[in-house]
Design an enzyme around this catalytic site. Structure first.
Site, PDB file in Angstrom:
ATOM      1  N   TYR A 151      -1.293 -37.948  67.788  1.00  0.00           N
ATOM      2  CA  TYR A 151      -0.248 -37.615  66.827  1.00  0.00           C
ATOM      3  C   TYR A 151       1.018 -37.190  67.553  1.00  0.00           C
ATOM      4  CZ  TYR A 151       1.923 -35.491  62.699  1.00  0.00           C
ATOM      5  OH  TYR A 151       2.771 -35.167  61.666  1.00  0.00           O
ATOM      6  N   LYS A 155       4.724 -39.166  67.583  1.00  0.00           N
ATOM      7  CA  LYS A 155       5.955 -38.561  67.078  1.00  0.00           C
ATOM      8  C   LYS A 155       7.010 -38.433  68.171  1.00  0.00           C
ATOM      9  CE  LYS A 155       4.524 -38.087  62.840  1.00  0.00           C
ATOM     10  NZ  LYS A 155       5.112 -38.907  61.763  1.00  0.00           N
TER      11      LYS A 155
END
Length: 246
Positions: A151, A155
């Site tokens: 994750y 990002k």
């Protein structure tokens, strides 16, 4: 500009991941401010309820597949704005990362977002230029959180790519920015932060002593899309209650 009124009347915005969470809050807000919303998400029931609430156009697609992401953008058609909100998380540590987890998270959070930006920008250039993109990233791209390996990578990668796109799209009048929310009270966040023993130490690191609401993130995105932000591109706006500042 009256940001609480019909600021986006006559404009069209494509929103990925519009069925739930921040994406849905964006769809509701942008529709209330006069925009024609084109909602892209995976679950038809979410699209149906959103269309009933906002009058939006809908495109059902699983953005984890590159071909499906391209087809969804083609079906969505040209627009003035793009909000990339589609995102997932697979809670795996650095020791336990799996290929399946990596492919799932990077496929939606990064690859699908880049495909959407590319398709949007090509259409804008063909139409004469102009427009704006906001990519939703996360404070997880700036600080290390356990079990957020892929994750965080997705990002941080999207923020880096957004700076490249701001440079390359800028001559065509297309602005590209990111918002990096803190923990936002959505279904996705609930899975990772439902344990009070985990959530409370994180919450107290926020000067405002709370997490964000999806509507607050949507309001910041609307600001970046508006003409009031005409000189802002290549930026990352933390919507984090001061978390990254202290």
């Amino acid at each position: 500009m009256d940001l609480t009124g019909q600021a986006f009347t006559g404009k069209t915005v494509i929103i990925t991941g519009a069925g739930k969470g921040i994406g849905r809050a964006c769809a509701t807000l942008m529709a209330a401010r006069g925009a024609q919303v084109v909602a892209i998400t995976r679950t038809q029931a979410d699209l149906d309820s959103l269309a009933a609430e906002t009058g939006c156009r809908t495109v059902q697609a699983d953005l984890s597949e590159a071909a499906a992401a391209r087809a969804a953008m083609a079906e969505a058609g040209p627009a003035d704005f793009l909000i990339n909100s589609a995102g997932i998380n697979v809670l795996e540590s650095s020791f336990d990362m799996t290929e399946a987890g990596y492919e799932a998270v990077m496929g939606i959070n990064l690859r699908a977002a880049l495909i959407a930006c590319q398709a949007f920008a090509r259409a804008r250039v063909a139409a004469g230029g102009g427009g704006a993109i906001v990519n939703i990233t996360s404070i997880a791209g700036h600080r290390g959180f356990a079990e957020h390996l892929c994750y965080a990578a997705s990002k941080a990668g999207l923020e880096g790519a957004s700076r490249v796109m701001a440079k390359e799209f800028g001559p065509h009048g297309i602005r590209v920015n990111c918002v990096a929310p803190t923990i936002t009270l959505t279904e996705l966040a609930a899975e990772a932060w439902s344990d009070p023993e985990k959530a409370q130490p994180m919450m107290v690191r926020h000067p405002v002593n709370r997490f964000a609401e999806a509507e607050e993130v949507a309001q910041s995105i609307a600001l970046l899309l508006s003409s009031d932000a005409g000189m802002i591109t290549g930026a990352v706006l933390p919507v984090d209650g001061g978390f990254l500042a202290v």
